[in-house]
Enzyme design. Structure first.
Site, PDB file in Angstrom:
ATOM      1  N   HIS A 138      39.609  43.969  40.519  1.00 40.54           N
ATOM      2  CA  HIS A 138      40.915  43.400  40.217  1.00 40.54           C
ATOM      3  C   HIS A 138      41.391  43.845  38.836  1.00 40.54           C
ATOM      4  O   HIS A 138      40.620  43.898  37.880  1.00 40.54           O
ATOM      5  CB  HIS A 138      40.865  41.871  40.288  1.00 40.54           C
ATOM      6  CG  HIS A 138      42.195  41.255  40.560  1.00 40.54           C
ATOM      7  ND1 HIS A 138      43.133  41.054  39.583  1.00 40.54           N
ATOM      8  CD2 HIS A 138      42.766  40.827  41.715  1.00 40.54           C
ATOM      9  CE1 HIS A 138      44.218  40.511  40.114  1.00 40.54           C
ATOM     10  NE2 HIS A 138      44.020  40.362  41.407  1.00 40.54           N
ATOM     11  N   HIS A 139      42.697  44.138  38.753  1.00 41.74           N
ATOM     12  CA  HIS A 139      43.273  44.620  37.498  1.00 41.74           C
ATOM     13  C   HIS A 139      43.252  43.552  36.405  1.00 41.74           C
ATOM     14  O   HIS A 139      43.395  43.874  35.219  1.00 41.74           O
ATOM     15  CB  HIS A 139      44.713  45.086  37.739  1.00 41.74           C
ATOM     16  CG  HIS A 139      45.140  46.210  36.848  1.00 41.74           C
ATOM     17  ND1 HIS A 139      44.682  46.355  35.552  1.00 41.74           N
ATOM     18  CD2 HIS A 139      45.991  47.255  37.048  1.00 41.74           C
ATOM     19  CE1 HIS A 139      45.241  47.425  35.012  1.00 41.74           C
ATOM     20  NE2 HIS A 139      46.028  47.994  35.887  1.00 41.74           N
ATOM     21  N   SER A 140      43.056  42.304  36.762  1.00 39.89           N
ATOM     22  CA  SER A 140      42.979  41.242  35.752  1.00 39.89           C
ATOM     23  C   SER A 140      41.749  41.400  34.868  1.00 39.89           C
ATOM     24  O   SER A 140      41.699  40.831  33.765  1.00 39.89           O
ATOM     25  CB  SER A 140      42.951  39.868  36.419  1.00 39.89           C
ATOM     26  OG  SER A 140      41.828  39.750  37.279  1.00 39.89           O
ATOM     27  N   VAL A 142      40.125  44.671  34.421  1.00 35.81           N
ATOM     28  CA  VAL A 142      39.817  46.046  34.050  1.00 35.81           C
ATOM     29  C   VAL A 142      41.098  46.874  34.059  1.00 35.81           C
ATOM     30  O   VAL A 142      41.966  46.683  34.916  1.00 35.81           O
ATOM     31  CB  VAL A 142      38.778  46.652  35.029  1.00 35.81           C
ATOM     32  CG1 VAL A 142      39.299  46.693  36.443  1.00 35.81           C
ATOM     33  CG2 VAL A 142      38.344  48.040  34.591  1.00 35.81           C
ATOM     34  N   ASN A 314      42.572  44.136  29.801  1.00 39.90           N
ATOM     35  CA  ASN A 314      43.718  45.039  29.803  1.00 39.90           C
ATOM     36  C   ASN A 314      44.318  45.141  28.410  1.00 39.90           C
ATOM     37  O   ASN A 314      44.646  44.129  27.796  1.00 39.90           O
ATOM     38  CB  ASN A 314      44.781  44.526  30.781  1.00 39.90           C
ATOM     39  CG  ASN A 314      44.387  44.727  32.222  1.00 39.90           C
ATOM     40  OD1 ASN A 314      44.624  45.780  32.803  1.00 39.90           O
ATOM     41  ND2 ASN A 314      43.769  43.714  32.814  1.00 39.90           N
TER      42      ASN A 314
END
Length: 528
Positions: A138-140, A142, A314
């Site tokens: 998940h982009h949250s 990485v 991020n």
């Protein structure tokens, strides 16, 4: 227990069933000669021994009561590896096109938020004998740069599988979930700390904005030249609400050849990538009678991460780069793209101290979730003015050769995120001397066949750029803009971008041609 920053949490709040917010990678692997083992079991065993080396593999979410603040990361002591690491086989004949379709389907499904937010797939059945390894997270937790750091943890630099120290036993209270009081106390403490940091940053912010304003004011064009001030993007088929269905295609280039080509024609690796995308998008839309008169604008992620920072979060912002699709003359278009990219980078360099500041907002989870749902269901994405048309990202990947459980990684293709209003995401990642392209799109906007067509246009675009005349030594010292995502110190000394004079195109020497490995329809990589 770590509370998510506003940027990290936004990827959770903006996620809907139509817009999964995870990023991934597709690795093509060459098994060791004479290998007779069970590669899936080898990979699962390797990952099981290394889970503790990266927090993204062992932490899960805990939501705040009534979603009054951002969620927190907590450790998961009961990780089911058989759930997270899966195996599948392509049906015969096992072409690359079949693999790409499978990746498109796997990338369309949401991650289970009750578990650590990652999954891995070992895929066999490829007709060329390779094994595919697809990993998504998940982009949250990485971004592109921290994803490269994760690769260093999971993969090896030699065929020998390295041994890692076992995890230390953790002392816990035995609670499966945190209590309401603990969560609210953590939220209040985090908010107080962030507001204090914000107050301390105000003098720096004022100076940064003043400097950035000066940079913008100094970015003047020659008389009769093209303005660097970008307006809103024109409406295109990519500026639409999307579904949860995906298309995906890949292509690979030798990085050294692209760098050499950039220097020869007066640009950078990033300029070459942007120009290729500009030509391909121009041709794709024009063939359908859908090319707007105004130039397309790309949304380009740029890292804010300091050198040596390997935190799994991020640290990224977006800049807008003009693709100059309204200019028919390629040398002039190439110059305009390069100038727009450099101008955007100069502003980000000055604002870098304040762009990544975390500002806690009470109730942001339910507010952003509601707005994301409204954007998708109301079809506002196709009606509202657009900041950009497509996302184009250039991510610096591992420069060295890597191995997965003893198998050599031949290619490292990125798989990224389309969203409402930007239905096509073109991500490029460098790896071990290669520049690997991954085109991820909403299948309703760009079908699988059209995605392969776009790959063909990118290949043709590269040939057009190769035919550009050399510009001598004028910009031979240019360095990559977004490949490193770090400020180009040399650009401070360059007061202007060298002009590429339109001349009769000549074919470059054979040594200047860039070999393309396109996997769109072939069962194995080949040189065109």
């Amino acid at each position: 227990m770590d509370q998510l920053s506003g940027i990290d949490a936004s990827f959770l709040h903006l996620e809907t069933p139509e817009t999964p917010m995870h990023v991934g990678s597709l690795l093509l692997l060459d098994l060791p000669r004479g290998y007779q083992g069970d590669f899936y079991e080898d990979v699962k065993a390797m990952l099981g021994k290394r889970l503790h080396l990266s927090p993204i593999l062992t932490r899960k979410l805990a939501q705040m009561p009534f979603e009054l603040a951002e969620p927190v990361w907590i450790d998961d002591d009961d990780i089911d590896l058989d759930y997270h690491v899966r195996s599948t086989t392509l049906r015969r004949p096992g072409t690359m096109a079949q693999l790409e379709q499978l990746i498109a389907r796997l990338h369309a499904s949401l991650l289970d938020r009750s578990r650590p937010l990652w999954e891995a797939y070992v895929i066999d059945g490829l007709e060329n004998g390779q094994i595919a390894f697809y990993f998504k997270a998940h982009h949250s937790g990485v971004d592109g740069k921290s994803g490269a750091e994760l690769a260093k943890v999971l993969y090896d630099t030699t065929p020998q599988i390295r041994e890692v120290p076992p995890p230390r036993r953790k002392r816990t209270s035995g609670q499966y979930q945190l209590g309401v009081t603990e969560l609210l106390q953590a939220a209040a403490t985090n908010a107080a700390q962030q507001y204090r940091k914000l107050a301390e940053l105000l003098p720096t912010a004022a100076k940064a904005f003043s400097t950035a304003a000066s940079v913008v004011a100094s970015q003047r064009t020659e008389k009769g030249g093209r303005s660097l001030d970008l307006g809103l993007a024109p409406n295109t088929i990519f500026n639409d609400s999307i579904t949860n269905q995906r298309s995906y295609s890949t292509m690979s280039l030798p990085l050294a050849n692209v760098k050499s080509l950039g220097k020869r024609v007066g640009g950078t690796v990033n300029t070459i990538v942007m120009a290729m995308c500009s030509i391909a998008l121009h041709r794709f839309l024009k063939e359908r009678g859908l090319l707007p008169k105004e130039p397309l604008i790309a949304m380009v992620p740029v890292s804010l991460r300091a050198e040596g920072d390997s935190a799994m979060n991020n640290q990224v912002t977006m800049v807008r780069v003009e693709l100059a699709t309204d200019i028919d003359d390629l040398p002039t278009r190439f110059k305009a793209i390069h100038a727009s990219s450099e101008a955007a980078k100069a502003v980000v360099r000055e604002l870098k101290p304040v762009l990544g500041v975390n500002i806690p907002i009470t109730g942001s989870p339910w507010l952003m979730t509601g707005l994301a749902s409204l954007l998708g269901r109301s079809n506002l994405a196709s009606r509202l003015p657009a900041a950009g048309n497509v996302v184009i990202s250039n991510v610096p990947g591992p420069p060295m050769q890597l191995y997965v459980a003893g198998a050599r990684i031949a290619d490292y293709f990125p798989v990224s995120i389309p969203y409402h209003g930007s239905a096509l995401n073109i991500t490029v990642q460098s790896y071990a001397g290669l520049l690997d392209f991954g085109l991820t799109a909403c299948r309703r906007v760009l079908s699988q066949e059209e995605s392969h067509e776009m790959i063909g246009h990118l290949k043709a675009a590269l040939r057009e750029i190769e035919a550009l005349p050399s510009v001598g030594e004028a910009v031979s010292g240019a360095t990559t803009v977004l490949e490193s995502n770090e400020p180009d110190k040399a650009s401070k000394k360059r007061k202007s971008v060298a002009v590429i004079e339109p001349k009769a195109p000549r074919r470059p020497a054979a040594a200047n041609k860039v070999a393309i490995r396109s996997n769109a329809r072939a069962g194995s990589s080949k040189t065109d």
